[in-house]
Design a protein around this motif. Structure first.
Motif, PDB file in Angstrom:
ATOM      1  N   ASN A   1       0.815  -1.209   0.000  1.00 53.47           N
ATOM      2  CA  ASN A   1       0.000   0.000   0.000  1.00 53.47           C
ATOM      3  C   ASN A   1       0.853   1.266   0.000  1.00 53.47           C
ATOM      4  OD1 ASN A   1      -2.245  -1.615   0.036  1.00 53.47           O
ATOM      5  ND2 ASN A   1      -2.789  -1.209   2.176  1.00 53.47           N
ATOM      6  N   GLU A   2       1.928   1.250   0.773  1.00 52.97           N
ATOM      7  CA  GLU A   2       2.795   2.424   0.833  1.00 52.97           C
ATOM      8  C   GLU A   2       3.487   2.671  -0.505  1.00 52.97           C
ATOM      9  OE1 GLU A   2       5.304   1.457   4.104  1.00 52.97           O
ATOM     10  OE2 GLU A   2       3.751   1.866   5.621  1.00 52.97           O
ATOM     11  N   ALA A   3       3.789   1.574  -1.216  1.00 50.53           N
ATOM     12  CA  ALA A   3       4.471   1.709  -2.504  1.00 50.53           C
ATOM     13  C   ALA A   3       3.508   1.951  -3.664  1.00 50.53           C
ATOM     14  CB  ALA A   3       5.294   0.454  -2.787  1.00 50.53           C
ATOM     15  N   HIS A   4       2.238   1.589  -3.487  1.00 49.75           N
ATOM     16  CA  HIS A   4       1.244   1.690  -4.579  1.00 49.75           C
ATOM     17  C   HIS A   4      -0.047   2.313  -4.037  1.00 49.75           C
ATOM     18  CE1 HIS A   4       3.891  -1.774  -5.443  1.00 49.75           C
ATOM     19  NE2 HIS A   4       3.828  -1.356  -6.699  1.00 49.75           N
ATOM     20  N   PRO A   5      -0.020   3.597  -3.655  1.00 49.72           N
ATOM     21  CA  PRO A   5      -1.224   4.204  -3.056  1.00 49.72           C
ATOM     22  C   PRO A   5      -2.429   4.220  -3.988  1.00 49.72           C
ATOM     23  CG  PRO A   5       0.440   5.874  -3.575  1.00 49.72           C
ATOM     24  CD  PRO A   5       1.103   4.546  -3.736  1.00 49.72           C
ATOM     25  N   ASP A   6      -2.188   4.197  -5.309  1.00 52.66           N
ATOM     26  CA  ASP A   6      -3.312   4.188  -6.254  1.00 52.66           C
ATOM     27  C   ASP A   6      -3.998   2.830  -6.314  1.00 52.66           C
ATOM     28  OD1 ASP A   6      -0.885   3.235  -7.355  1.00 52.66           O
ATOM     29  OD2 ASP A   6      -1.717   3.343  -9.368  1.00 52.66           O
ATOM     30  N   ARG A   7      -3.300   1.779  -5.831  1.00 46.75           N
ATOM     31  CA  ARG A   7      -3.898   0.436  -5.798  1.00 46.75           C
ATOM     32  C   ARG A   7      -3.777  -0.161  -4.398  1.00 46.75           C
ATOM     33  NH1 ARG A   7      -0.975  -2.935 -10.107  1.00 46.75           N
ATOM     34  NH2 ARG A   7       0.700  -1.416  -9.804  1.00 46.75           N
ATOM     35  N   ALA A   8      -3.957   0.679  -3.408  1.00 47.25           N
ATOM     36  CA  ALA A   8      -3.855   0.221  -2.016  1.00 47.25           C
ATOM     37  C   ALA A   8      -5.016  -0.717  -1.692  1.00 47.25           C
ATOM     38  CB  ALA A   8      -3.866   1.415  -1.069  1.00 47.25           C
ATOM     39  N   VAL A   9      -4.705  -1.773  -0.963  1.00 48.60           N
ATOM     40  CA  VAL A   9      -5.729  -2.704  -0.482  1.00 48.60           C
ATOM     41  C   VAL A   9      -6.346  -2.119   0.782  1.00 48.60           C
ATOM     42  CG1 VAL A   9      -6.177  -5.042   0.341  1.00 48.60           C
ATOM     43  CG2 VAL A   9      -4.456  -4.644  -1.451  1.00 48.60           C
ATOM     44  N   LYS A  10      -7.693  -2.097   0.834  1.00 46.71           N
ATOM     45  CA  LYS A  10      -8.399  -1.496   1.964  1.00 46.71           C
ATOM     46  C   LYS A  10      -9.270  -2.533   2.659  1.00 46.71           C
ATOM     47  CE  LYS A  10      -8.870   2.880  -0.606  1.00 46.71           C
ATOM     48  NZ  LYS A  10      -9.838   3.892  -1.084  1.00 46.71           N
ATOM     49  N   VAL A  11      -9.607  -2.241   3.898  1.00 46.24           N
ATOM     50  CA  VAL A  11     -10.579  -3.075   4.611  1.00 46.24           C
ATOM     51  C   VAL A  11     -11.887  -3.067   3.824  1.00 46.24           C
ATOM     52  CG1 VAL A  11     -11.960  -3.280   6.716  1.00 46.24           C
ATOM     53  CG2 VAL A  11      -9.520  -2.690   6.859  1.00 46.24           C
ATOM     54  N   GLY A  12     -12.450  -4.252   3.609  1.00 50.29           N
ATOM     55  CA  GLY A  12     -13.672  -4.382   2.813  1.00 50.29           C
ATOM     56  C   GLY A  12     -13.405  -4.852   1.395  1.00 50.29           C
ATOM     57  N   ASP A  13     -12.140  -4.741   0.923  1.00 53.59           N
ATOM     58  CA  ASP A  13     -11.800  -5.318  -0.375  1.00 53.59           C
ATOM     59  C   ASP A  13     -11.850  -6.842  -0.270  1.00 53.59           C
ATOM     60  OD1 ASP A  13     -11.432  -2.793  -1.402  1.00 53.59           O
ATOM     61  OD2 ASP A  13      -9.242  -2.883  -1.421  1.00 53.59           O
ATOM     62  N   ALA A  14     -11.807  -7.505  -1.425  1.00 51.29           N
ATOM     63  CA  ALA A  14     -11.891  -8.968  -1.435  1.00 51.29           C
ATOM     64  C   ALA A  14     -10.789  -9.554  -2.299  1.00 51.29           C
ATOM     65  CB  ALA A  14     -13.255  -9.412  -1.956  1.00 51.29           C
ATOM     66  N   PHE A  15     -10.232 -10.681  -1.866  1.00 51.16           N
ATOM     67  CA  PHE A  15      -9.315 -11.454  -2.683  1.00 51.16           C
ATOM     68  C   PHE A  15     -10.172 -12.426  -3.500  1.00 51.16           C
ATOM     69  CE2 PHE A  15      -5.243 -11.255   0.169  1.00 51.16           C
ATOM     70  CZ  PHE A  15      -5.292  -9.877   0.111  1.00 51.16           C
ATOM     71  N   VAL A  16     -10.099 -12.274  -4.832  1.00 53.72           N
ATOM     72  CA  VAL A  16     -10.911 -13.101  -5.737  1.00 53.72           C
ATOM     73  C   VAL A  16     -10.165 -14.365  -6.127  1.00 53.72           C
ATOM     74  CG1 VAL A  16     -12.181 -13.112  -7.927  1.00 53.72           C
ATOM     75  CG2 VAL A  16     -12.006 -10.989  -6.593  1.00 53.72           C
ATOM     76  N   THR A  17      -8.864 -14.220  -6.442  1.00 57.81           N
ATOM     77  CA  THR A  17      -8.009 -15.382  -6.697  1.00 57.81           C
ATOM     78  C   THR A  17      -6.636 -15.134  -6.072  1.00 57.81           C
ATOM     79  OG1 THR A  17      -7.124 -14.566  -8.817  1.00 57.81           O
ATOM     80  CG2 THR A  17      -9.153 -15.874  -8.910  1.00 57.81           C
ATOM     81  N   VAL A  18      -5.971 -16.206  -5.697  1.00 58.16           N
ATOM     82  CA  VAL A  18      -4.573 -16.175  -5.225  1.00 58.16           C
ATOM     83  C   VAL A  18      -3.805 -17.203  -6.038  1.00 58.16           C
ATOM     84  CG1 VAL A  18      -3.027 -16.516  -3.278  1.00 58.16           C
ATOM     85  CG2 VAL A  18      -5.269 -15.465  -2.892  1.00 58.16           C
ATOM     86  N   ASN A  19      -2.822 -16.733  -6.792  1.00 57.30           N
ATOM     87  CA  ASN A  19      -2.053 -17.609  -7.682  1.00 57.30           C
ATOM     88  C   ASN A  19      -2.967 -18.464  -8.562  1.00 57.30           C
ATOM     89  OD1 ASN A  19       0.188 -16.505  -6.509  1.00 57.30           O
ATOM     90  ND2 ASN A  19       0.791 -18.338  -5.357  1.00 57.30           N
ATOM     91  N   GLY A  20      -4.053 -17.836  -9.047  1.00 56.21           N
ATOM     92  CA  GLY A  20      -4.983 -18.499  -9.958  1.00 56.21           C
ATOM     93  C   GLY A  20      -6.033 -19.354  -9.286  1.00 56.21           C
ATOM     94  N   GLU A  21      -5.926 -19.584  -7.975  1.00 56.63           N
ATOM     95  CA  GLU A  21      -6.877 -20.418  -7.221  1.00 56.63           C
ATOM     96  C   GLU A  21      -8.039 -19.553  -6.730  1.00 56.63           C
ATOM     97  OE1 GLU A  21      -8.971 -23.088  -5.957  1.00 56.63           O
ATOM     98  OE2 GLU A  21      -6.977 -23.926  -6.404  1.00 56.63           O
TER      99      GLU A  21
END
Length: 378
Positions: free
Chosen positions: A263-283
């Motif tokens: 988040n500190e390195a990519h403020p335009d794509r920071a992950v926030k509380v309430g976001d969701a992980f849809v896939t992890v390594n394609g899973e």
């Protein structure tokens, strides 16, 4: 403590996905066209409507004694109103030819296009004491001649861009009263809370649609983006508390670790509380994703953004409370309940497409964010 609250609401991506699964998107309703048939007689020799060319239609400016009024009395469900448009007369669509036919033909078959009507709620406060519009009285309604910055109508427009009120629109009813322009004008000046029915002429709608591409209006929705994380000796942990929620993993808390560093390195794509992980390594299986987040050193995660939107809440002597239950979590206020009779319920009634529900978060109030106790005090 404050009477007027500009609030940023956040809905978890998992909730948005669930709602979209239940409610397929659909385009807004089209203009309502209907046909009327009129026949001049010795008793009713006149059309009884003042019509003027407006673009490629004839706009109804006034309805008075004559054939149209008689039609309206016999067909209240298809009554012709001021602001409706004649699209064709006896199959003719040229406005000047339609005018001639209305004057000379004894039998008329008219395709009518209905103007648009919608409700708005305007609240005057010490900070916003005026509506901020110019009016002129016409045919039992108030026709807006101007909408000025800093008034209650401009505030409505900012909060409801899809239901924006413009010069040329009409206030046809105020707090349930209709038909007497002077009375509507008096109520607009004297009362602090106004439930208004707005009417836009069919010609104005047709012109607007001709200028805009014909496609369903885009609805706010989740935004997907990818993040890449690599565990190191200095940063061995993910730094996010995740919980399975339907078919995704919902981000419940962010703390020191890989996600915070991202988040500190990519403020335009920071992950926030309430976001969701849809896939992890394609899973995409939530339990498998949880295992990967714990065990894998390199992670490529597809993240779904939760939805955010602004709302304006106004407490008044008639509506002195917000009417919600709160709990503090991760710098925000999570709504546990929305009760009838409060300012939030009033917002929901006036803005059904921007309804606030239990589970949503107030993440900023009047420009302040990040400290839940301070938000609650405001």
């Amino acid at each position: 403590a404050q009477a007027r609250l500009e609030v940023v609401v956040r809905r978890a991506a998992a909730a948005g996905s669930e709602q979209e699964a239940r409610e397929p998107p659909h385009p807004p309703a089209e203009l309502e066209d209907f046909t009327i048939t009129l026949k001049k007689t010795p008793d009713l020799p006149r059309l009884g409507a003042v019509v003027e060319p407006e673009g490629d239609v004839l706009e109804v400016r006034k309805v008075r004694e004559g054939l149209v009024q008689a039609w309206n009395e016999a067909h209240p469900d298809r009554a012709v109103k001021v602001g409706d448009a004649f699209v064709t007369v006896n199959g003719e669509s040229d406005p000047r030819q339609m005018m001639e036919m209305c004057k000379k033909e004894a039998a008329l078959e008219i395709l009518v296009r209905r103007g648009e009507e919608w409700p708005i709620t305007l609240v005057k406060t010490p900070e916003v004491p005026r509506l901020g519009v110019g009016f002129e009285e016409a045919d039992g309604a108030l026709v807006l001649t101007a909408v000025r910055d800093g008034g209650a109508v401009a505030a409505w427009n900012q909060a409801n861009p899809s239901r924006e009120v413009k010069a040329g629109d009409r206030f046809v009813a105020v707090n349930g009263v209709a038909g007497l322009a002077s009375e509507l004008k008096g109520m607009c000046g004297a009362q602090a809370r106004l439930e208004v029915k707005v009417r836009r002429a069919a010609a104005a709608r047709s012109e607007q649609e001709a200028q805009e591409p014909q496609h369903p209006r885009a609805e706010p929705g989740p935004c997907d983006f990818t993040i890449t994380l690599k565990k190191t000796l200095d940063l061995p942990r993910l730094g996010a508390v995740l919980e399975p929620e339907g078919v995704v993993l919902e981000v419940r808390t962010i703390r020191q670790g890989l996600v915070q560093a991202w988040n500190e390195a990519h403020p335009d794509r920071a992950v926030k509380v309430g976001d969701a992980f849809v896939t992890v390594n394609g899973e995409s299986d939530p339990r498998q994703m949880m295992e990967m987040c714990k065990k894998e050193a390199a992670l490529e995660i597809l993240v779904r953004r939760g939805e955010e939107w602004p709302i304006t809440l106004v407490k008044t002597p008639e509506v002195p409370r917000l009417g919600v239950g709160f709990e503090e979590a991760d710098g925000a206020l999570v709504l546990t309940a929305v009760r009838d009779g409060g300012a939030v319920a009033a917002w929901n009634q006036a803005n059904p497409s921007r309804e606030v529900k239990a589970g949503d978060r107030f993440v900023a109030v009047n420009g302040v964010a990040g400290v839940a106790s301070e938000l609650k005090g405001m």
